[in-house]
Design a protein around this motif. Structure first.
Motif, short mmCIF file in Angstrom:
data_model
loop_
_atom_site.label_atom_id
_atom_site.label_comp_id
_atom_site.label_asym_id
_atom_site.label_seq_id
_atom_site.Cartn_x
_atom_site.Cartn_y
_atom_site.Cartn_z
N ASN A 1 5.35 -6.75 2.17
CA ASN A 1 4.29 -5.57 2.86
C ASN A 1 3.23 -5.70 2.50
OD1 ASN A 1 5.67 -3.98 5.07
ND2 ASN A 1 7.44 -3.49 3.68
N ASN B 1 1.22 -0.88 -0.09
CA ASN B 1 -0.21 0.16 0.18
C ASN B 1 1.01 1.55 -0.26
OD1 ASN B 1 -2.69 1.15 -0.39
ND2 ASN B 1 -2.80 1.41 2.61
N THR C 1 -1.11 -6.68 7.16
CA THR C 1 0.09 -6.77 6.13
C THR C 1 0.97 -7.28 6.88
OG1 THR C 1 -0.21 -4.32 6.53
CG2 THR C 1 2.14 -4.72 6.24
N LEU D 1 -8.40 -1.64 -2.40
CA LEU D 1 -7.99 -2.24 -1.03
C LEU D 1 -8.48 -1.07 0.01
CD1 LEU D 1 -6.54 -3.67 1.26
CD2 LEU D 1 -4.07 -1.78 1.67
N GLU E 1 -0.72 -7.16 1.03
CA GLU E 1 -1.67 -6.75 2.51
C GLU E 1 -2.87 -8.12 2.24
OE1 GLU E 1 -1.98 -4.44 4.73
OE2 GLU E 1 -0.01 -2.94 3.41
N HIS F 1 -7.44 -7.57 7.95
CA HIS F 1 -6.58 -7.71 7.09
C HIS F 1 -4.84 -7.82 8.07
CE1 HIS F 1 -4.82 -3.67 6.53
NE2 HIS F 1 -4.56 -3.75 5.36
#
Length: 223
Positions: free
Chosen positions: A151, A69, A146, A76, A153, A144
């Protein structure tokens, strides 16, 4: 066939797009799905993904992976805003349109309109479905995460609705998705239709394995 061995240093030094194509091909064929979302202002979004995974049936959970992100990720962001999304089958008849949704359109541009697919709002569900898809799944966001290693998601949704042709549901619950020409993806950009070899019975250590059905020119029963 000539074999090649690649070590971690060689992989790390590859040109980025070459490396992405190579590594993404290693896991073999992946399902193709369109993720339908909507933001808090009512702007719809559509994106193709190849990372949908079944996590369990009770409760019924599916997940997919979103790229880091670090830049705007409309899909997302919309899911985190509204808490809902849809998954829709990608079929041979509109594969090129589905692939085009991977282009980076501005937030105010609906991918539905940009590529020529139809947003379908119904069944009391906020996120849009793809009208052209014959399998449509409504999901509610429940987790959700990470992934610290890179990194990316992980989005986990619980199934709230399933909409699909009655004739593909077999008496034991099996779905004949091949009859829909639901495509698969290898790598980043290669699309395929499938050929079923056979269905196999539930495996037990003390019983010879038997096929439930055999079909296709490549099916060879060797047990």
């Amino acid at each position: 066939m000539l074999q090649r061995t690649l070590n971690s240093k060689q992989i790390a030094e590859m040109e980025s797009r070459y490396r992405a194509r190579l590594v993404s091909s290693l896991s073999g064929f992946k399902s193709a799905n369109l993720v339908g979302t909507i933001d808090a202002k009512g702007q719809p979004n559509l994106a193709i993904v190849s990372s949908v995974t079944h996590l369990g049936s009770n409760p019924p959970l599916l997940s997919f992976i979103s790229r880091p992100n670090s830049v705007q990720r409309h899909t997302l962001e919309n899911i985190l805003q509204t808490g809902v999304f849809s998954l829709n089958s990608v079929e041979a008849a509109f594969t090129s349109l589905a692939h085009q949704t991977s282009a980076r359109y501005p937030r105010q541009q609906s991918e539905f309109e940009a590529v020529g697919l139809t947003a379908q709002f119904e069944h009391g569900f906020a996120a849009p479905f793809v009208q052209e898809s014959r399998v449509k799944i409504a999901l509610r966001l429940i987790e959700h995460h990470t992934i610290k290693a890179n990194n990316t998601e992980m989005v986990i949704g619980q199934i709230e609705q399933i909409h699909l042709p009655d004739e593909i549901i077999k008496p034991d619950g099996y779905l004949d998705i091949e009859s829909l020409d639901w495509v698969t993806i290898s790598g980043l950009d290669s699309y395929h239709v499938t050929q079923r070899l056979y269905r196999l019975q539930y495996a037990k250590p003390d019983q010879p394995l038997q096929p439930l059905s055999v079909c296709g020119d490549k099916a060879t029963w060797n047990n």
